[in-house]
Design a protein around this motif. Sequence first.
Motif, PDB file in Angstrom:
ATOM      1  N   VAL A 209       0.840  -1.203   0.000  1.00  0.00           N
ATOM      2  CA  VAL A 209       0.000   0.000   0.000  1.00  0.00           C
ATOM      3  C   VAL A 209       0.879   1.258   0.000  1.00  0.00           C
ATOM      4  N   ALA A 211       3.470   1.723  -1.532  1.00  0.00           N
ATOM      5  CA  ALA A 211       3.929   2.002  -2.898  1.00  0.00           C
ATOM      6  C   ALA A 211       2.989   2.980  -3.608  1.00  0.00           C
ATOM      7  N   LEU A 212       1.775   3.170  -3.073  1.00  0.00           N
ATOM      8  CA  LEU A 212       0.846   4.129  -3.676  1.00  0.00           C
ATOM      9  C   LEU A 212       1.107   5.551  -3.189  1.00  0.00           C
ATOM     10  N   LEU A 220      -5.780   4.065   3.446  1.00  0.00           N
ATOM     11  CA  LEU A 220      -6.065   2.629   3.414  1.00  0.00           C
ATOM     12  C   LEU A 220      -5.677   1.946   4.730  1.00  0.00           C
ATOM     13  N   THR A 266       5.390  -8.462  -7.822  1.00  0.00           N
ATOM     14  CA  THR A 266       5.382  -7.104  -7.262  1.00  0.00           C
ATOM     15  C   THR A 266       4.790  -7.067  -5.860  1.00  0.00           C
ATOM     16  N   ARG A 269       4.634  -9.523  -0.237  1.00  0.00           N
ATOM     17  CA  ARG A 269       4.510 -10.764   0.541  1.00  0.00           C
ATOM     18  C   ARG A 269       5.201 -11.921  -0.167  1.00  0.00           C
ATOM     19  N   TRP A 270       5.359 -11.819  -1.467  1.00  0.00           N
ATOM     20  CA  TRP A 270       6.116 -12.811  -2.235  1.00  0.00           C
ATOM     21  C   TRP A 270       7.505 -12.277  -2.570  1.00  0.00           C
ATOM     22  N   ARG A 321       6.768  -5.386 -18.039  1.00  0.00           N
ATOM     23  CA  ARG A 321       5.462  -4.981 -18.533  1.00  0.00           C
ATOM     24  C   ARG A 321       5.381  -3.465 -18.599  1.00  0.00           C
TER      25      ARG A 321
ATOM     26  N   PHE B  89       3.616   2.237  -8.387  1.00  0.00           N
ATOM     27  CA  PHE B  89       3.075   0.890  -8.236  1.00  0.00           C
ATOM     28  C   PHE B  89       3.459   0.080  -9.454  1.00  0.00           C
ATOM     29  N   TRP B  90       4.098  -1.089  -9.218  1.00  0.00           N
ATOM     30  CA  TRP B  90       4.653  -1.873 -10.315  1.00  0.00           C
ATOM     31  C   TRP B  90       3.740  -3.021 -10.766  1.00  0.00           C
ATOM     32  N   GLY B  91       2.624  -3.219 -10.058  1.00  0.00           N
ATOM     33  CA  GLY B  91       1.853  -4.429 -10.301  1.00  0.00           C
ATOM     34  C   GLY B  91       0.743  -4.281 -11.329  1.00  0.00           C
ATOM     35  N   SER B  92      -0.117  -5.317 -11.373  1.00  0.00           N
ATOM     36  CA  SER B  92      -1.217  -5.343 -12.342  1.00  0.00           C
ATOM     37  C   SER B  92      -2.407  -4.549 -11.797  1.00  0.00           C
ATOM     38  N   GLU B  95      -4.041  -6.417  -8.965  1.00  0.00           N
ATOM     39  CA  GLU B  95      -3.296  -6.289  -7.705  1.00  0.00           C
ATOM     40  C   GLU B  95      -3.512  -4.902  -7.096  1.00  0.00           C
ATOM     41  N   TYR B  96      -3.590  -3.893  -7.965  1.00  0.00           N
ATOM     42  CA  TYR B  96      -3.800  -2.524  -7.492  1.00  0.00           C
ATOM     43  C   TYR B  96      -5.158  -2.409  -6.798  1.00  0.00           C
ATOM     44  N   LEU B  99      -5.635  -3.755  -3.345  1.00  0.00           N
ATOM     45  CA  LEU B  99      -5.102  -2.995  -2.205  1.00  0.00           C
ATOM     46  C   LEU B  99      -6.220  -2.276  -1.454  1.00  0.00           C
ATOM     47  N   GLY B 100      -7.351  -2.059  -2.141  1.00  0.00           N
ATOM     48  CA  GLY B 100      -8.508  -1.499  -1.452  1.00  0.00           C
ATOM     49  C   GLY B 100      -9.009  -2.404  -0.336  1.00  0.00           C
ATOM     50  N   HIS B 102      -7.036  -3.843   1.744  1.00  0.00           N
ATOM     51  CA  HIS B 102      -6.038  -3.868   2.830  1.00  0.00           C
ATOM     52  C   HIS B 102      -6.650  -3.633   4.221  1.00  0.00           C
ATOM     53  N   GLY B 110      -1.826 -13.774   0.373  1.00  0.00           N
ATOM     54  CA  GLY B 110      -2.949 -13.875  -0.547  1.00  0.00           C
ATOM     55  C   GLY B 110      -4.203 -13.167  -0.067  1.00  0.00           C
ATOM     56  N   TRP B 111      -5.188 -13.204  -0.914  1.00  0.00           N
ATOM     57  CA  TRP B 111      -6.468 -12.582  -0.624  1.00  0.00           C
ATOM     58  C   TRP B 111      -7.522 -13.674  -0.571  1.00  0.00           C
ATOM     59  N   SER B 135      -0.622  -4.152 -16.618  1.00  0.00           N
ATOM     60  CA  SER B 135       0.138  -3.353 -15.651  1.00  0.00           C
ATOM     61  C   SER B 135      -0.514  -1.988 -15.521  1.00  0.00           C
ATOM     62  N   LEU B 151     -10.615   0.843  -6.888  1.00  0.00           N
ATOM     63  CA  LEU B 151      -9.946   0.527  -5.615  1.00  0.00           C
ATOM     64  C   LEU B 151     -10.814   0.978  -4.442  1.00  0.00           C
TER      65      LEU B 151
END
Lengths: 321, 258
Positions: A209, A211-212, A220, A266, A269-270, A321, B89-92, B95-96, B99-100, B102, B110-111, B135, B151
Amino acid sequence: MPRSFLLAALVLLALGSVFVSALFGSVEIPVGRVWGALAGSAAGVDGDIVWKLRLPRAAAAFACGALLAQAGALLQVLLRNPLADPYVLGISGGAAVGALGAMLAGAGAVAMGAGAGGGALAVVGIVFLLSFRAGDWNIYRLLLTGVVLAAGCGALVSLLLTLAPEAGVKGMLFWLMGDLSQAQAPLPAWIALAALSALGLAFAGSLNVLALGPLKARTLGVAVLPLQVGVYFTASLGTAAAVLLGGSIGFVGLLVPHALRLLGVTDHRWLLPMCALLGGGFLTLADTAARTLWAPQQLPVGVLTALMGVPLLLLLLPRGR
Amino acid sequence: MMLACAGLEVGFPGRLLARDLALEIRPGECWGILGMNGSGKTTVLHTLGGLRAPEGGGVKLGGRPIGGFAPRELARELGFLLQDEPGAFWGSLQEYVLLGRHPHAHSLFGWGADDLERAERALGAVDLAGLSQRSLGTLSGGERQRARIALLLAQAPNVYLLDEPLQHLDLRHQLEAMEIFRGLALAGCAVAMVLHDTLWASRYCDHVLLLPGDGVALAGPTPELLTRGNLERLFRCELQEYGQGAQRHFLPGAPSRV
């Protein structure tokens, strides 16, 4: 690539790197006898070489690599800067001033370690005190303070190298480039690694989070300031533990987190456990190459991490990507 | 859950943007916040959301001082769409949006199925269902804005504070976003949003907060406050009024120095 598959591959890489490290060295031992030594059935010289020389060295390399890679990932998200590596805040510079100062004074290995540790911790403390404001910790101020101190330490290192007698310069250069040949007591680094890994996992969900940006992270439910302070000290002390063991080994802390991100990992946790496995395995392999390529002469491992890491990252970059 | 403030002073040392502000944003209400650039819309919104301390007075959420909430507890009740999100933010996209979840997360790895389902539903609501594995960095500005709304929908709070939620959106997606926000209010959530277009305010907001930036804010029902006179004073320009009731909108004429 599925994350569970990648995790399994990294576990195999980590185990394989330790085995390769036990297999190769200046004395040739056949694979079967190395297996025997690892299984505890080979006594004598083979067992001594494997258990008393090669495995402690592999353990040191693995701990160093795992610490540096995790610290790099933590600092990249804390500083919100993809160029951040474990040394960006001047920790290795402080350690180098302390270590080289001790070398110049003719002190022994223990005093050199104390000098490096003192220098690293002094920089960690000074950067924090100069940059921290309760309630508003500006991360750019932290980064700039660290970079300025690192530059100051760099100048002091140059001065120490200039003042050093010619016979001592080579040892100093080895230390500066990163060198695990003196690393025979990896236990403190493993304790640091266990602590850093546990704290990193505890932080991981909140780091995603963060990272945002700090403001969004607050909305959040992340307690941003305690998280930032925790990450700063965890990454800094992890880096200090690695530097104390192996000097300023470059590139691992920058390369490993980015390589994993380019492979699609990314989620912290991993990412953090995978950083430990890939960083540890990578440095163990690099160190094995450093002590065998020009055997019996040993190369500074920091040179090899860069020589192996640069093409690896350049190969991965187009996949991003 | 009601978001309320009384005697709220908002501003910076030497400049008070809102003085003695009293608001009650109740469940089911949709508020529009209007004012010129620099009049304090974002600052008021941040103060209402507990992101900055007021110069005076206080904010209460569900009758409790907002500062008394633990961070996660507050995030479960109150969601915030920020004007800027300067993170890396580097993810998809999936994944973004996850984060909502969280503030609701309880497992280390995991979720849960519920989290994944809510994220997918939120992506569908903002017309991004087919892009979930892309991404985030490859999305257009408008798509990214819709991702930020998704999100927030995945966060599923009871109170929504939205800072310029329509920025970067084309007309169709502006309409769809406003329909989403109205749906949230109809479902019993409290919604307050910073807007620049008076048409959206008159059509979707039952209350408005007008911030002239001199400290004297006006707050109340839209039909009473969203008048040509008030808006001309607010935006310091002449306006032409078109339509009636919820279709009322205002277009600028000549700028004035009023």
